[in-house]
Motif scaffolding. Sequence first.
Motif, PDB file in Angstrom:
ATOM      1  N   SER A 125      15.172  43.524  13.752  1.00 35.81           N
ATOM      2  CA  SER A 125      16.030  43.896  14.883  1.00 35.81           C
ATOM      3  C   SER A 125      15.953  45.365  15.262  1.00 35.81           C
ATOM      4  O   SER A 125      16.467  45.762  16.303  1.00 35.81           O
ATOM      5  CB  SER A 125      17.492  43.563  14.548  1.00 35.81           C
ATOM      6  N   ALA A 126      15.323  46.195  14.431  1.00 33.39           N
ATOM      7  CA  ALA A 126      15.353  47.646  14.650  1.00 33.39           C
ATOM      8  C   ALA A 126      14.396  48.056  15.772  1.00 33.39           C
ATOM      9  O   ALA A 126      13.401  47.380  16.036  1.00 33.39           O
ATOM     10  CB  ALA A 126      14.991  48.372  13.362  1.00 33.39           C
ATOM     11  N   PRO A 127      14.662  49.178  16.422  1.00 34.51           N
ATOM     12  CA  PRO A 127      13.736  49.670  17.449  1.00 34.51           C
ATOM     13  C   PRO A 127      12.428  50.147  16.826  1.00 34.51           C
ATOM     14  O   PRO A 127      12.421  50.680  15.716  1.00 34.51           O
ATOM     15  CB  PRO A 127      14.510  50.828  18.091  1.00 34.51           C
ATOM     16  N   THR A 128      11.335  49.951  17.536  1.00 33.14           N
ATOM     17  CA  THR A 128      10.020  50.333  17.026  1.00 33.14           C
ATOM     18  C   THR A 128       9.531  51.672  17.568  1.00 33.14           C
ATOM     19  O   THR A 128       8.592  52.249  17.019  1.00 33.14           O
ATOM     20  CB  THR A 128       8.965  49.267  17.375  1.00 33.14           C
ATOM     21  N   GLU A 129      10.144  52.177  18.628  1.00 33.45           N
ATOM     22  CA  GLU A 129       9.652  53.400  19.261  1.00 33.45           C
ATOM     23  C   GLU A 129       9.571  54.548  18.256  1.00 33.45           C
ATOM     24  O   GLU A 129      10.546  54.847  17.560  1.00 33.45           O
ATOM     25  CB  GLU A 129      10.568  53.808  20.427  1.00 33.45           C
ATOM     26  N   ALA A 135       6.277  49.413  13.194  1.00 31.93           N
ATOM     27  CA  ALA A 135       5.799  48.602  14.310  1.00 31.93           C
ATOM     28  C   ALA A 135       4.620  47.741  13.891  1.00 31.93           C
ATOM     29  O   ALA A 135       4.503  46.572  14.294  1.00 31.93           O
ATOM     30  CB  ALA A 135       5.413  49.502  15.488  1.00 31.93           C
ATOM     31  N   ARG A 138       5.858  44.814  11.980  1.00 27.77           N
ATOM     32  CA  ARG A 138       6.542  43.844  12.840  1.00 27.77           C
ATOM     33  C   ARG A 138       5.576  42.837  13.460  1.00 27.77           C
ATOM     34  O   ARG A 138       5.996  41.768  13.917  1.00 27.77           O
ATOM     35  CB  ARG A 138       7.309  44.586  13.940  1.00 27.77           C
ATOM     36  N   HIS A 160      10.764  51.312   8.050  1.00 29.82           N
ATOM     37  CA  HIS A 160      11.532  51.760   9.212  1.00 29.82           C
ATOM     38  C   HIS A 160      12.278  53.048   8.883  1.00 29.82           C
ATOM     39  O   HIS A 160      12.248  54.022   9.635  1.00 29.82           O
ATOM     40  CB  HIS A 160      12.516  50.671   9.654  1.00 29.82           C
ATOM     41  N   PRO A 245      20.617  51.586  12.827  1.00 31.99           N
ATOM     42  CA  PRO A 245      20.508  50.549  13.864  1.00 31.99           C
ATOM     43  C   PRO A 245      19.904  49.234  13.392  1.00 31.99           C
ATOM     44  O   PRO A 245      20.141  48.187  14.003  1.00 31.99           O
ATOM     45  CB  PRO A 245      19.615  51.219  14.925  1.00 31.99           C
TER      46      PRO A 245
END
Length: 269
Positions: A125-129, A135, A138, A160, A245
């Motif tokens: 669910s975490a942002p990859t940016e 990433a 994922r 992450h 997050p």
Amino acid sequence: MSHPLAKIRRMFELVEVLGTITFSEVPDEAFRAVGMRNYWDGYFAGRAAPLGLAPAEVVHAVFYNFAEGEVARHIPWVWGKITPEEAIAVRERGSAAAIRQRIGELADAPGLVRIADLATRAALSAPTEGRALYAGLRTLDVPEEPVARVWHAATLLREHRGDGHNALLVAHGIGGTEAHVLTALALGTKPAEFGRIHHLPKDRLAAVVDGLRGRGLVDAADGFTDAGREFRERLETRTDELAAPAYDVLTAAELDELITGLTPVADAL
């Protein structure tokens, strides 16, 4: 959902134990069985595999804390013996086997399926940016088997957090070797005796320590100053904030359930 940082820090402690099982004896033996010459061949093949056939310079940049030239002793040599896809499979099998070997009956506990599901929800669910290694992970298929799925989720959450930590180190002008020096001091170890940097040329390591001393972080006896200790704790706290997050998808009760469920597994490891 915003969770207390103490619980985010606790999750770091738990996933660190689960994730680093990858660097233990059983996965090492699995990599040697497919042609790796030594421990570090397997380390770099397994950990870098989600990046594909990235050159040593890219792996060095993403991993951040290795001395110049260390990655290049293994990448791309390992890709002449094993493909990234094969390395991913060897790493998963070896890591799951190591966990099963150490946790015994917990591996077949009915509750482990639920814990694997909660951990995976958070991990995906975490942002990859700005988080290259996370990433890459994922893009991999999530294992079906519960032990392997718990390990996979822990690895995602660990990397992450690590990507966020590296970003903070860059922002604060702390290089990879300097980060190891700060870790050594936090553990009460002299930098010249710390496993990850003790092999560096003495003058090079002394220059790094002198640089931290010049910033007021290290004292004359090669220990933390009060400012150095506070600085490191600020970095760790901010790292927890950047990792938080990933857990927003879970309710407070679910995060508590995940911590409770992972604790005996981590204790056994």
